[in-house]
Design a protein around this motif. Structure first.
Motif, short mmCIF file in Angstrom:
data_model
loop_
_atom_site.label_atom_id
_atom_site.label_comp_id
_atom_site.label_asym_id
_atom_site.label_seq_id
_atom_site.Cartn_x
_atom_site.Cartn_y
_atom_site.Cartn_z
N LYS A 49 0.84 -1.20 0.00
CA LYS A 49 0.00 0.00 0.00
C LYS A 49 0.87 1.25 0.00
CE LYS A 49 -4.19 1.55 2.30
NZ LYS A 49 -5.09 1.23 3.39
N LYS A 50 0.49 2.24 -0.79
CA LYS A 50 1.21 3.51 -0.89
C LYS A 50 0.54 4.54 0.01
CE LYS A 50 2.58 2.68 -5.66
NZ LYS A 50 2.42 3.16 -7.07
N ILE A 51 1.27 4.98 1.03
CA ILE A 51 0.72 5.90 2.03
C ILE A 51 1.48 7.22 2.00
CG2 ILE A 51 0.38 6.30 4.50
CD1 ILE A 51 0.07 3.27 4.81
N LEU A 52 0.72 8.31 1.94
CA LEU A 52 1.30 9.64 2.08
C LEU A 52 0.87 10.20 3.42
CD1 LEU A 52 2.84 12.11 1.05
CD2 LEU A 52 0.68 12.90 0.03
N LEU A 53 1.84 10.52 4.25
CA LEU A 53 1.59 11.06 5.58
C LEU A 53 1.89 12.56 5.55
CD1 LEU A 53 2.41 9.24 8.80
CD2 LEU A 53 2.71 11.69 8.66
N ILE A 54 0.92 13.38 5.90
CA ILE A 54 1.07 14.84 5.88
C ILE A 54 0.98 15.37 7.30
CG2 ILE A 54 0.08 17.01 5.05
CD1 ILE A 54 -1.01 15.34 2.64
N LEU A 55 2.09 15.91 7.80
CA LEU A 55 2.12 16.51 9.14
C LEU A 55 1.70 17.96 9.01
CD1 LEU A 55 2.78 16.52 12.16
CD2 LEU A 55 5.17 17.00 11.55
N GLY A 56 0.54 18.29 9.56
CA GLY A 56 -0.01 19.62 9.46
C GLY A 56 0.35 20.54 10.60
N HIS A 57 1.12 20.05 11.56
CA HIS A 57 1.60 20.90 12.66
C HIS A 57 2.90 21.54 12.19
CE1 HIS A 57 2.97 22.29 16.53
NE2 HIS A 57 1.89 21.83 17.12
N PRO A 58 3.08 22.85 12.38
CA PRO A 58 4.29 23.49 11.88
C PRO A 58 5.58 23.06 12.59
CG PRO A 58 2.87 25.08 13.01
CD PRO A 58 2.12 23.80 12.94
N SER A 59 5.48 22.51 13.79
CA SER A 59 6.68 22.13 14.55
C SER A 59 6.99 20.65 14.40
CB SER A 59 6.48 22.44 16.04
OG SER A 59 7.56 21.92 16.79
N SER A 60 8.25 20.35 14.17
CA SER A 60 8.67 18.94 14.08
C SER A 60 8.93 18.35 15.46
CB SER A 60 9.91 18.80 13.20
OG SER A 60 10.98 19.55 13.75
N ASP A 61 8.78 19.17 16.51
CA ASP A 61 8.93 18.68 17.88
C ASP A 61 7.61 18.85 18.63
OD1 ASP A 61 10.12 17.65 20.17
OD2 ASP A 61 10.76 19.64 20.86
N SER A 62 6.57 18.22 18.10
CA SER A 62 5.24 18.32 18.69
C SER A 62 4.69 16.91 18.88
CB SER A 62 4.31 19.09 17.74
OG SER A 62 4.21 18.41 16.50
N LEU A 63 3.64 16.79 19.65
CA LEU A 63 3.00 15.49 19.79
C LEU A 63 2.53 15.00 18.42
CD1 LEU A 63 1.90 13.11 21.41
CD2 LEU A 63 -0.17 14.47 21.85
N CYS A 64 2.02 15.89 17.59
CA CYS A 64 1.60 15.50 16.24
C CYS A 64 2.76 14.88 15.47
CB CYS A 64 1.05 16.70 15.48
SG CYS A 64 -0.58 17.24 16.02
N ALA A 65 3.95 15.47 15.57
CA ALA A 65 5.11 14.92 14.87
C ALA A 65 5.45 13.53 15.39
CB ALA A 65 6.31 15.86 15.02
N HIS A 66 5.33 13.33 16.68
CA HIS A 66 5.60 12.01 17.27
C HIS A 66 4.55 10.99 16.81
CE1 HIS A 66 8.94 13.49 19.60
NE2 HIS A 66 8.17 14.43 20.14
N LEU A 67 3.30 11.41 16.74
CA LEU A 67 2.25 10.52 16.25
C LEU A 67 2.50 10.16 14.77
CD1 LEU A 67 -0.94 12.19 17.80
CD2 LEU A 67 0.25 10.15 18.62
N ALA A 68 2.90 11.15 13.98
CA ALA A 68 3.19 10.90 12.56
C ALA A 68 4.35 9.92 12.41
CB ALA A 68 3.51 12.23 11.86
#
Length: 192
Positions: free
Chosen positions: A3-22
């Motif tokens: 499967k081809k998956i594109l993951l888009i991190l919409g949080h501007p910081s790469s040191d955020s909980l969102c980045a860790h979840l991604a």
């Protein structure tokens, strides 16, 4: 075929909980044998403002051309972002305004109220963090940001099904709770 998956991190910081979840989702999907590409919006160079609406399409920056190519490549899109003021951050909204263009994401039919959904055949999963308890966001606020992303953007473009996973409240969450959310994102990736 994987499967081809594109993951888009919409949080501007790469040191955020969102980045860790991604990162956790990407790790799980890779472990499951999926092909994964990532776009981190905070690293892109583009003007998020659609200066003339859709009257005249402004030229796309190189990063946005590459983003459209990645969306075209993908069978499954994963958006990871926070809820700020009830919806997605301005950076993610600007990205969508500039990338999900007429002729790419949808096309109105001549002399018709209907449109062609040009991104059909893809699915999506939204991993959304929030300071509001998810039950409160659902039952009191009626999930405006979730509806916007699912119904008026992704499904409008033909992307479905769209699964939504909410994580919160983030504010004052414990390290243990954040680790549990990260483990959940890893599992989502493994199940992709």
């Amino acid at each position: 075929m994987s499967k081809k998956i594109l993951l888009i991190l919409g949080h501007p910081s790469s040191d955020s909980l969102c980045a860790h979840l991604a990162d956790a989702y990407a790790s799980g999907a890779t472990q499951a044998g999926c092909q994964v590409k990532q776009i981190r919006l905070g690293d892109l160079r583009f003007d998020p403002t659609l200066h003339e609406g859709y009257k005249r399409i402004q030229p796309l920056e190189d990063d946005l051309v590459k983003a459209q190519e990645a969306i075209t490549w993908a069978a499954h899109l994963v958006f990871v972002y926070p809820t700020w003021w009830g919806a997605m951050p301005a950076l993610l909204k600007g990205f969508i305004d500039r990338v999900f263009l007429p002729g790419f994401a949808f096309k109105y039919r001549q002399n018709s109220k209907f449109w062609d959904k040009l991104l059909a055949g893809r699915s999506a999963h939204l991993l959304v963090t929030m300071d509001t308890p998810p039950w409160y966001y659902r039952w009191i606020f009626s999930m405006p940001g979730h509806h916007q992303m699912k119904k008026t953007i992704l499904e409008f473009s033909g992307i479905k099904p769209v699964k939504i996973s909410s994580f919160g409240p983030i504010m004052n969450s414990s390290t243990k709770q954040r680790e549990q959310w990260t483990a959940q994102a890893l599992d989502f990736g493994r199940e992709a």
